[in-house]
Design an enzyme around this catalytic site. Structure first.
Site, PDB file in Angstrom:
ATOM      1  N   SER A 177      55.291 -24.359 111.312  1.00 46.91           N
ATOM      2  CA  SER A 177      56.378 -24.793 112.205  1.00 46.91           C
ATOM      3  C   SER A 177      57.355 -25.754 111.515  1.00 46.91           C
ATOM      4  O   SER A 177      58.376 -26.110 112.068  1.00 46.91           O
ATOM      5  CB  SER A 177      55.799 -25.467 113.454  1.00 46.91           C
ATOM      6  N   ASN A 178      57.034 -26.189 110.293  1.00 44.44           N
ATOM      7  CA  ASN A 178      57.953 -27.068 109.542  1.00 44.44           C
ATOM      8  C   ASN A 178      59.086 -26.272 108.884  1.00 44.44           C
ATOM      9  O   ASN A 178      60.147 -26.806 108.577  1.00 44.44           O
ATOM     10  CB  ASN A 178      57.217 -27.792 108.400  1.00 44.44           C
ATOM     11  N   ASP A 238      59.958 -40.011 111.590  1.00 45.83           N
ATOM     12  CA  ASP A 238      60.248 -39.447 112.904  1.00 45.83           C
ATOM     13  C   ASP A 238      59.566 -40.235 114.016  1.00 45.83           C
ATOM     14  O   ASP A 238      59.368 -39.739 115.091  1.00 45.83           O
ATOM     15  CB  ASP A 238      59.775 -37.991 112.953  1.00 45.83           C
ATOM     16  N   CYS A 296      60.350 -34.917 117.876  1.00 43.82           N
ATOM     17  CA  CYS A 296      60.876 -33.578 117.604  1.00 43.82           C
ATOM     18  C   CYS A 296      59.875 -32.509 118.012  1.00 43.82           C
ATOM     19  O   CYS A 296      60.241 -31.423 118.434  1.00 43.82           O
ATOM     20  CB  CYS A 296      61.210 -33.417 116.121  1.00 43.82           C
ATOM     21  N   CYS A 452      49.691 -27.892 130.131  1.00 39.85           N
ATOM     22  CA  CYS A 452      50.974 -27.918 129.434  1.00 39.85           C
ATOM     23  C   CYS A 452      50.724 -27.432 128.017  1.00 39.85           C
ATOM     24  O   CYS A 452      49.845 -26.605 127.805  1.00 39.85           O
ATOM     25  CB  CYS A 452      51.591 -29.319 129.474  1.00 39.85           C
TER      26      CYS A 452
END
Ligand code: ZN
Length: 495
Positions: A177-178, A238, A296, A452
């Protein structure tokens, strides 16, 4: 004509999703009152006790920070723009001595080889760089905190430009996912430590520079020692604890901090250098409470955005080394990728700043997790007990019970666009923000499992429902849909 209030992405969810609003008002405070009388939730996020604006929220009238003026009494007139700028995972004229190199002059005496002259020729023929500037670059050392979205273009451009010594601090491994934004890493690097992958790529771009890697988390224990051997620190992190740590360690060691941050479509950049202007704490004395500003990973980010902001950081770093142009000292650059608009706000050094002000109270590095509210305080023990009482169910258990034919309703509290990516069978979608208002759609007579992506938002939904007096039995799916994908059905995509 009225006053326009610009609402930042991170707070729009509390203002009915609006990006801006027009109000009639005589003062900044009145304008904010108009806005927040309509959106009570937004008021809670902007104001603390005693109707004071919270510390992590700055308000600008046009491009002036009104914090140090009469603040909320600041008069506004038709056509003015009032900008709310909260800190995100985010004046004086440029003084004459600002445009001097960040480096000691003794650094720049190294000669360039013929190979280097050939490589850097497009720099050398520019009068702003020339032989002198390229020697400065060669003699310079830059420490990059993080080699993720911001660190990727930053490292690649600094390496290409011939910055002589590049340090990289990171402890993460490359994840699939990076790759949507961290362009220093490639598909074959998935699973490798980021510092190794970045080192290989940067070495390939420019084998003539030295790359030092530190596979560690930056902490209060190691930061000052790591920073000591570098001229400039670039913050590509981040999260708030590391941002405050980087800032404080830079102030204490007198180093410039080249700052960049991103969220969805919005970016910020600045150069914080306490010796010559404002620091990050002058801008944001305190972080927002945990969970207010999503990371993020939770909020998402446009892949190209860190490319733009990280490149701005590379540009500012190179300017500091060369002593060329006007650095972003005392200026906060805001970038909106959707509108393709840059704005610039003036910053001022805060004489009351707890670390770079006239009477600093912070004289050494502190516990930044605690400062950012991420570690439970002793007096929060009761709250913690409440959390422990929340019923949980594992993905494996849930699957067994559904297969057995137990009557369980499953409520998915994620957003519709996440539901489009992956979903569990037989679930009902009610996004977290709507869960209390749509409580009547959940049958209190049936056993209910909330889920979730990872379990955090569904726990909040259960708390909110219980507070709102929901009578039925609620359990949280531990680890969310990600755990379902790991334990039960790998066919459900992970995102
Ligand atoms: Zn400061």
């Amino acid at each position: 004509m009225a006053v326009t209030i610009l609402i930042p992405t991170a707070l729009r969810q509390y203002a009915g999703g609006q990006a801006e609003m027009e109000v009639e008002a005589q003062t900044a405070g009145e304008a904010l009152d108009r806005l927040t009388s309509e959106y009570a939730d937004l008021r809670k996020h902007l104001y603390g006790d005693g109707n004071n604006l919270r510390n992590f929220v700055n308000v600008y009238v046009n491009d002036e920070d009104i914090r140090h003026a009469q603040r909320l009494e600041t008069p506004v007139k038709a056509g003015d723009t009032l900008t709310i700028v909260p800190s995100i995972a985010g004046g004086a004229m440029i003084e004459e001595d600002v445009a001097t190199s960040a480096l000691q002059p003794a650094h720049s005496n190294e000669d360039l080889s013929n190979e280097e002259i050939a490589r850097y020729s497009r720099h050398l023929i520019m009068p702003e760089v020339g032989m002198q500037g390229q020697r400065r670059l060669k003699a310079a050392s830059v420490l990059m905190i993080g080699t993720g979205g911001l660190g990727a273009p930053l490292g690649m451009y600094l390496a290409a430009a011939g910055v002589g010594r590049l340090g990289i601090v990171d402890f993460d491994v490359v994840d699939a996912s990076n790759l949507q934004r961290q362009i220093v890493h490639g598909t074959r690097d998935v699973g490798r430590p980021k510092i190794e992958s970045a080192r290989d790529r940067l070495n390939d771009i420019n084998p003539l520079i030295r790359i030092e890697t530190y596979e560690t988390r930056l902490t209060s224990e190691n930061a000052l020692e790591l920073f000591r051997d570098y001229d400039i620190i670039v913050d590509g992190t981040d999260n708030f604890p590391t941002r405050y740590l980087v800032n404080d360690a830079c102030v204490l060691s007198g180093k410039p901090n080249v700052y960049g941050s991103i969220f969805r479509f919005e970016g910020q950049a600045s150069v914080f250098w306490a010796e010559r202007g404002a620091c990050y704490r002058c801008l944001y004395p305190e972080p927002p409470p945990p969970g207010l500003v999503p990371s993020c990973a939770e909020g998402g980010v446009l892949g190209v955005l860190p490319g733009i902001v990280g490149t701005i950081q590379a540009n500012e770093t190179i300017k500091l080394i060369l002593g060329a142009g006007e650095p972003l000292i005392n200026r906060l650059l805001l970038f909106d990728a959707l509108k393709m608009r840059f704005r610039e706000l003036k910053l001022r050094k805060d004489p009351e700043c707890p670390i770079c002000g006239e009477n600093p109270t912070i004289k050494e590095l502190i516990d930044y997790e605690e400062f950012c509210g991420l570690r439970p305080q002793p007096n929060a023990a009761t709250q913690k007990e409440d959390k422990l009482q929340m019923q949980e169910i594992t993905a494996t258990e849930l699957k067994e019970r559904v297969d057995r034919g137990d009557d369980i309703q499953i409520i998915d509290v994620r957003e519709p666009h996440e539901y489009d990516i992956a979903r569990l069978p037989g679930t009902k979608l009610i996004p977290l923000a709507q869960v209390v208002n749509r409580m009547n759609e959940i049958d209190p007579n049936r056993e209910t499992v909330m889920h979730c992506k990872g379990g955090g938002r569904s726990a909040k939904a259960i708390e909110a429902l219980q507070k709102a007096g929901f009578a039925g039995q609620l359990a949280n799916l531990k680890g969310g849909i990600t755990a379902w994908s790991n334990e039960v059905d790998p066919g459900v995509p992970k995102y």
